[in-house]
Design a protein around this motif. Sequence first.
Motif, PDB file in Angstrom:
ATOM      1  N   THR A 105      64.167 -45.399  49.505  1.00 42.05           N
ATOM      2  CA  THR A 105      64.646 -44.356  48.602  1.00 42.05           C
ATOM      3  C   THR A 105      63.462 -43.755  47.859  1.00 42.05           C
ATOM      4  OG1 THR A 105      66.079 -43.865  46.700  1.00 42.05           O
ATOM      5  CG2 THR A 105      65.227 -46.115  46.860  1.00 42.05           C
ATOM      6  N   VAL A 106      63.252 -42.453  48.073  1.00 40.72           N
ATOM      7  CA  VAL A 106      62.122 -41.740  47.484  1.00 40.72           C
ATOM      8  C   VAL A 106      62.665 -40.573  46.668  1.00 40.72           C
ATOM      9  CG1 VAL A 106      60.011 -40.433  47.940  1.00 40.72           C
ATOM     10  CG2 VAL A 106      60.609 -42.406  49.372  1.00 40.72           C
ATOM     11  N   ARG A 107      62.434 -40.628  45.400  1.00 44.07           N
ATOM     12  CA  ARG A 107      62.910 -39.580  44.499  1.00 44.07           C
ATOM     13  C   ARG A 107      62.148 -38.280  44.772  1.00 44.07           C
ATOM     14  NH1 ARG A 107      64.399 -39.501  38.586  1.00 44.07           N
ATOM     15  NH2 ARG A 107      63.775 -37.434  37.850  1.00 44.07           N
ATOM     16  N   ASP A 108      62.879 -37.141  44.786  1.00 40.67           N
ATOM     17  CA  ASP A 108      62.220 -35.835  44.839  1.00 40.67           C
ATOM     18  C   ASP A 108      62.919 -34.882  43.886  1.00 40.67           C
ATOM     19  OD1 ASP A 108      64.461 -34.748  46.154  1.00 40.67           O
ATOM     20  OD2 ASP A 108      63.596 -35.050  48.139  1.00 40.67           O
ATOM     21  N   SER A 145      61.249 -48.428  47.120  1.00 43.45           N
ATOM     22  CA  SER A 145      61.770 -47.456  46.164  1.00 43.45           C
ATOM     23  C   SER A 145      60.673 -46.886  45.286  1.00 43.45           C
ATOM     24  CB  SER A 145      62.830 -48.116  45.269  1.00 43.45           C
ATOM     25  OG  SER A 145      63.257 -47.221  44.252  1.00 43.45           O
ATOM     26  N   THR A 146      60.861 -45.627  44.879  1.00 40.69           N
ATOM     27  CA  THR A 146      59.995 -45.017  43.874  1.00 40.69           C
ATOM     28  C   THR A 146      60.611 -45.165  42.488  1.00 40.69           C
ATOM     29  OG1 THR A 146      60.996 -42.858  44.293  1.00 40.69           O
ATOM     30  CG2 THR A 146      58.968 -43.375  45.478  1.00 40.69           C
ATOM     31  N   SER A 147      61.430 -46.173  42.330  1.00 38.15           N
ATOM     32  CA  SER A 147      62.101 -46.480  41.062  1.00 38.15           C
ATOM     33  C   SER A 147      63.094 -45.384  40.692  1.00 38.15           C
ATOM     34  CB  SER A 147      61.081 -46.686  39.940  1.00 38.15           C
ATOM     35  OG  SER A 147      61.682 -47.272  38.800  1.00 38.15           O
ATOM     36  N   THR A 148      64.159 -45.324  41.467  1.00 36.29           N
ATOM     37  CA  THR A 148      65.263 -44.411  41.205  1.00 36.29           C
ATOM     38  C   THR A 148      66.526 -45.245  40.973  1.00 36.29           C
ATOM     39  OG1 THR A 148      66.050 -44.214  43.482  1.00 36.29           O
ATOM     40  CG2 THR A 148      64.207 -42.809  42.834  1.00 36.29           C
ATOM     41  N   GLY A 149      67.594 -44.567  40.602  1.00 35.90           N
ATOM     42  CA  GLY A 149      68.814 -45.294  40.258  1.00 35.90           C
ATOM     43  C   GLY A 149      69.347 -46.167  41.371  1.00 35.90           C
ATOM     44  N   PHE A 150      69.240 -45.711  42.630  1.00 40.55           N
ATOM     45  CA  PHE A 150      69.820 -46.474  43.729  1.00 40.55           C
ATOM     46  C   PHE A 150      69.266 -47.877  43.821  1.00 40.55           C
ATOM     47  CE2 PHE A 150      69.243 -48.139  48.013  1.00 40.55           C
ATOM     48  CZ  PHE A 150      70.569 -48.337  48.367  1.00 40.55           C
ATOM     49  N   ASP A 151      67.994 -48.077  43.493  1.00 43.00           N
ATOM     50  CA  ASP A 151      67.417 -49.403  43.715  1.00 43.00           C
ATOM     51  C   ASP A 151      68.062 -50.479  42.852  1.00 43.00           C
ATOM     52  OD1 ASP A 151      65.920 -49.433  41.178  1.00 43.00           O
ATOM     53  OD2 ASP A 151      64.478 -48.123  42.151  1.00 43.00           O
ATOM     54  N   ALA A 152      68.877 -50.070  41.867  1.00 40.46           N
ATOM     55  CA  ALA A 152      69.632 -51.063  41.104  1.00 40.46           C
ATOM     56  C   ALA A 152      70.665 -51.760  41.984  1.00 40.46           C
ATOM     57  CB  ALA A 152      70.330 -50.411  39.909  1.00 40.46           C
ATOM     58  N   VAL A 153      71.105 -51.102  43.053  1.00 42.15           N
ATOM     59  CA  VAL A 153      72.113 -51.718  43.926  1.00 42.15           C
ATOM     60  C   VAL A 153      71.540 -52.918  44.673  1.00 42.15           C
ATOM     61  CG1 VAL A 153      73.731 -51.346  45.829  1.00 42.15           C
ATOM     62  CG2 VAL A 153      73.410 -49.562  44.091  1.00 42.15           C
ATOM     63  N   TYR A 179      58.200 -51.520  44.848  1.00 42.39           N
ATOM     64  CA  TYR A 179      58.218 -50.366  43.956  1.00 42.39           C
ATOM     65  C   TYR A 179      56.896 -49.614  44.042  1.00 42.39           C
ATOM     66  CZ  TYR A 179      62.370 -52.173  41.539  1.00 42.39           C
ATOM     67  OH  TYR A 179      63.628 -52.604  41.230  1.00 42.39           O
ATOM     68  N   ILE A 180      56.981 -48.305  44.265  1.00 40.74           N
ATOM     69  CA  ILE A 180      55.825 -47.415  44.152  1.00 40.74           C
ATOM     70  C   ILE A 180      56.161 -46.511  42.978  1.00 40.74           C
ATOM     71  CG2 ILE A 180      54.433 -45.633  45.258  1.00 40.74           C
ATOM     72  CD1 ILE A 180      56.417 -48.007  47.410  1.00 40.74           C
TER      73      ILE A 180
END
Length: 379
Positions: free
Chosen positions: A155-158, A236-244, A254-255
């Motif tokens: 998951t990569v935030r953009d 993950s780039t530290s977005t909400g999904f990685d909480a799952v 984490y990047i």
Amino acid sequence: MYVLSIPFVIFLRLISPIILIRWQEIISSRIGHFAANLELYLCEKESGVNAPSQYFFDIFFIGYKPVCNQQLFYMWKRVLRIFPKFLIYPIMIVNRVIPGGNAHEISTSSNDRDVNNLYDTTSPHLYFTKEEEQKGERELLELGIPRDAKFICLTVRDSAYFPELAYHSYRDGDIQKYILAAEEMASRGYYVIRMGALVNEKMNTQNPRVIDYAANGSRSDFMDIFLGAKCAFCISTSTGFDAVPTIFRKPLVYITVPVGYIYTFSKRFISITKHHISILDGHELSLDEIFDKNLAYALSSDEYKNNGVYLVDNSPEEIRDVVIEMDDRIKGHWIEKYETEQNNFKNSFLKNLKKDQKRLHGNFDSLFGSKFLEKNSFF
């Protein structure tokens, strides 16, 4: 409802020495909080942290509708008492108006951050029904993932993620820079699934084991949770999904920035951060300098600019290296020869945390990317 709540609140206050009834509004609009806040509440309740010494009865209600993920909502209803907002919200407001009502509001130590290091000592509290397990297996096959095959979530935030939050653009990443890592993991036998509800562009890869689930039209609330719960690990780039994957106790790479907020509270986590470059002379900042410039907790792009710093994304090779480290550690293939670098980073980080340590971190149990530390020894 407010008027009717007044005698009810008085009644609750009178019986509180016998049974303490508490409530909390669920942050349901953002999946990170919707997942982690409630899981940490259950971890603390199980572990006796922040729990009243007397008998208590806890109630929750949804603050915003529609909720960000219906499947997660269904699963929380199995393990929590979730009442209609129109019943509980007026009681909460009236209770706040009458002095002395704080004991009736549920609190956790730090919302979505496991400052008590409970993830590594407890088991997940959510579960899938038999029917959901079967549904998930069918949909994995439809995605092209064979039964019992291992897969990784990416998951990569953009900027498609909350474009109105442009001041958070410093957190965005380029999905194409993750292809090298994804294809490396594919060569190791994994399937890699690119996650996301909204994304700007597709992944430029023809590798059949790299599945652009975020862009191929197959994404659903159900599979977001199922994939996060069943993956081998998550990048993950530290977005909400990685909480799952976090609440299902999956390892995470984490990047991320800002560096002061890296997740340190689980042995399952490995992080690296973006490069911080001085606008004035072009040198790269050390960890001490990042903290000294008050950028370790910078939460807007302007803060970096105003402090004379710009961020440079990690290279595809840096991302690949930290992902390989995670895979090797999980498989027991990692040869530990970076103890000095890890200890130096940990000691420097803890020295700089000072008063913020407990609020954000608790015990430091995670790792920082070993190859990153080796190649950036000044850091």
